[in-house]
Design a protein around this motif. Structure first.
Motif, PDB file in Angstrom:
ATOM      1  N   CYS A   1     -17.902  49.431  37.753  1.00 42.80           N
ATOM      2  CA  CYS A   1     -19.134  49.668  36.995  1.00 42.80           C
ATOM      3  C   CYS A   1     -20.299  48.895  37.619  1.00 42.80           C
ATOM      4  N   ALA A   2     -21.503  49.348  37.320  1.00 46.10           N
ATOM      5  CA  ALA A   2     -22.690  48.756  37.943  1.00 46.10           C
ATOM      6  C   ALA A   2     -22.844  47.289  37.544  1.00 46.10           C
ATOM      7  N   GLN A   3     -22.435  46.929  36.320  1.00 46.62           N
ATOM      8  CA  GLN A   3     -22.535  45.528  35.892  1.00 46.62           C
ATOM      9  C   GLN A   3     -21.601  44.646  36.713  1.00 46.62           C
ATOM     10  N   CYS A   4     -20.341  45.079  36.867  1.00 47.51           N
ATOM     11  CA  CYS A   4     -19.397  44.272  37.653  1.00 47.51           C
ATOM     12  C   CYS A   4     -19.849  44.164  39.093  1.00 47.51           C
ATOM     13  N   ARG A   5     -20.399  45.270  39.662  1.00 55.17           N
ATOM     14  CA  ARG A   5     -20.823  45.215  41.066  1.00 55.17           C
ATOM     15  C   ARG A   5     -21.969  44.225  41.255  1.00 55.17           C
ATOM     16  N   ARG A   6     -22.866  44.139  40.275  1.00 54.98           N
ATOM     17  CA  ARG A   6     -23.934  43.141  40.371  1.00 54.98           C
ATOM     18  C   ARG A   6     -23.391  41.735  40.122  1.00 54.98           C
ATOM     19  N   TRP A   7     -22.494  41.635  39.158  1.00 57.61           N
ATOM     20  CA  TRP A   7     -21.961  40.331  38.739  1.00 57.61           C
ATOM     21  C   TRP A   7     -21.162  39.672  39.853  1.00 57.61           C
ATOM     22  N   HIS A   8     -20.320  40.480  40.542  1.00 58.15           N
ATOM     23  CA  HIS A   8     -19.446  39.941  41.585  1.00 58.15           C
ATOM     24  C   HIS A   8     -19.999  40.175  42.993  1.00 58.15           C
ATOM     25  N   GLY A   9     -20.993  41.048  43.103  1.00 59.99           N
ATOM     26  CA  GLY A   9     -21.440  41.466  44.433  1.00 59.99           C
ATOM     27  C   GLY A   9     -20.496  42.476  45.047  1.00 59.99           C
ATOM     28  N   ALA A  10     -19.562  42.972  44.271  1.00 58.01           N
ATOM     29  CA  ALA A  10     -18.508  43.867  44.751  1.00 58.01           C
ATOM     30  C   ALA A  10     -17.781  44.388  43.514  1.00 58.01           C
ATOM     31  N   PRO A  11     -16.892  45.368  43.676  1.00 59.33           N
ATOM     32  CA  PRO A  11     -16.071  45.766  42.527  1.00 59.33           C
ATOM     33  C   PRO A  11     -15.302  44.566  41.990  1.00 59.33           C
ATOM     34  N   GLY A  12     -15.075  44.546  40.680  1.00 65.91           N
ATOM     35  CA  GLY A  12     -14.475  43.378  40.051  1.00 65.91           C
ATOM     36  C   GLY A  12     -12.984  43.535  39.797  1.00 65.91           C
ATOM     37  N   PRO A  13     -12.143  42.684  40.416  1.00 62.16           N
ATOM     38  CA  PRO A  13     -10.710  42.727  40.160  1.00 62.16           C
ATOM     39  C   PRO A  13     -10.334  41.818  38.991  1.00 62.16           C
TER      40      PRO A  13
ATOM     41  N   GLY B   1       1.123  36.768  41.572  1.00 67.67           N
ATOM     42  CA  GLY B   1       2.057  37.806  41.143  1.00 67.67           C
ATOM     43  C   GLY B   1       1.359  39.014  40.554  1.00 67.67           C
ATOM     44  N   LEU B   2       0.036  39.043  40.663  1.00 67.29           N
ATOM     45  CA  LEU B   2      -0.739  40.138  40.085  1.00 67.29           C
ATOM     46  C   LEU B   2      -1.202  41.075  41.192  1.00 67.29           C
ATOM     47  N   ALA B   3      -1.387  42.314  40.858  1.00 72.00           N
ATOM     48  CA  ALA B   3      -1.890  43.286  41.826  1.00 72.00           C
ATOM     49  C   ALA B   3      -2.688  44.341  41.087  1.00 72.00           C
ATOM     50  N   ALA B   4      -3.754  44.808  41.693  1.00 68.73           N
ATOM     51  CA  ALA B   4      -4.539  45.875  41.080  1.00 68.73           C
ATOM     52  C   ALA B   4      -3.666  47.103  40.862  1.00 68.73           C
ATOM     53  N   ARG B   5      -3.781  47.708  39.705  1.00 68.33           N
ATOM     54  CA  ARG B   5      -2.985  48.899  39.392  1.00 68.33           C
ATOM     55  C   ARG B   5      -3.837  50.125  39.108  1.00 68.33           C
ATOM     56  N   HIS B   6      -5.103  49.915  38.794  1.00 70.91           N
ATOM     57  CA  HIS B   6      -5.991  51.034  38.444  1.00 70.91           C
ATOM     58  C   HIS B   6      -7.401  50.721  38.928  1.00 70.91           C
ATOM     59  N   HIS B   7      -8.109  51.755  39.348  1.00 75.32           N
ATOM     60  CA  HIS B   7      -9.554  51.666  39.534  1.00 75.32           C
ATOM     61  C   HIS B   7     -10.212  52.234  38.285  1.00 75.32           C
ATOM     62  N   ILE B   8     -11.128  51.486  37.698  1.00 71.83           N
ATOM     63  CA  ILE B   8     -11.806  51.994  36.500  1.00 71.83           C
ATOM     64  C   ILE B   8     -13.314  52.094  36.746  1.00 71.83           C
ATOM     65  N   PHE B   9     -13.951  52.891  35.905  1.00 68.40           N
ATOM     66  CA  PHE B   9     -15.392  53.167  36.014  1.00 68.40           C
ATOM     67  C   PHE B   9     -15.770  53.690  37.405  1.00 68.40           C
TER      68      PHE B   9
END
Ligand SMILES: [Zn+2]
Ligand SMILES: [Zn+2]
Length: 137
Positions: A33-45, A105-113
């Protein structure tokens, strides 16, 4: 893969925010989402955990930014690290995976927004993509 029940340690870049959090961890997503991309400078995991399973060892730097009427984002006011996303009244808190000590032990499982994905990158893996925040398993 089973649910990760480990206890993990997380902190901001400078250490003015530190915490311990135990599982079950859930909702391992990359948010476009646009908020996460601004917040992190990238997609947010993110992953998520129950607020009551989090214990702060240091909250000196912790500050919250109300990013919408329904949610707020936690960050370190000293170093600027982006750490948490929390919906008002929700017992779950989303935690930026990048602030957790490894191995997570975590891994991305879904892309959202993904309907709001930025145009500067492509999604190159085969994980499920969802147009908004609704994951339908
Ligand atoms: Zn910090
Ligand atoms: Zn987002």
């Amino acid at each position: 893969m089973g649910v990760n029940e480990n206890s993990l340690h997380g902190r901001c870049l400078c250490g003015a925010v530190g915490f311990q959090v135990s599982g079950p961890f859930g909702r391992e997503t990359v948010c476009h989402c646009a908020q996460c991309r601004r917040w992190h400078g990238a997609p947010g995991p993110y992953t998520s955990a129950r607020r009551r399973d989090m214990v702060f060892s240091n909250e000196r730097g912790l500050a919250w930014y109300r990013s919408s009427t329904a949610a707020r984002r936690g960050f370190c006011r000293e170093c600027g690290s982006s750490l948490f996303w929390e919906r008002a009244g929700d017992e779950q808190v989303s935690i930026a995976i990048g602030c957790l000590d490894e191995p997570t032990g975590l891994a991305a499982r879904h892309h959202i927004f993904v309907a709001f994905k930025g145009d500067s990158y492509d999604i190159k893996d085969d994980l499920p993509q969802w147009p908004d925040g609704n994951i339908v398993d």
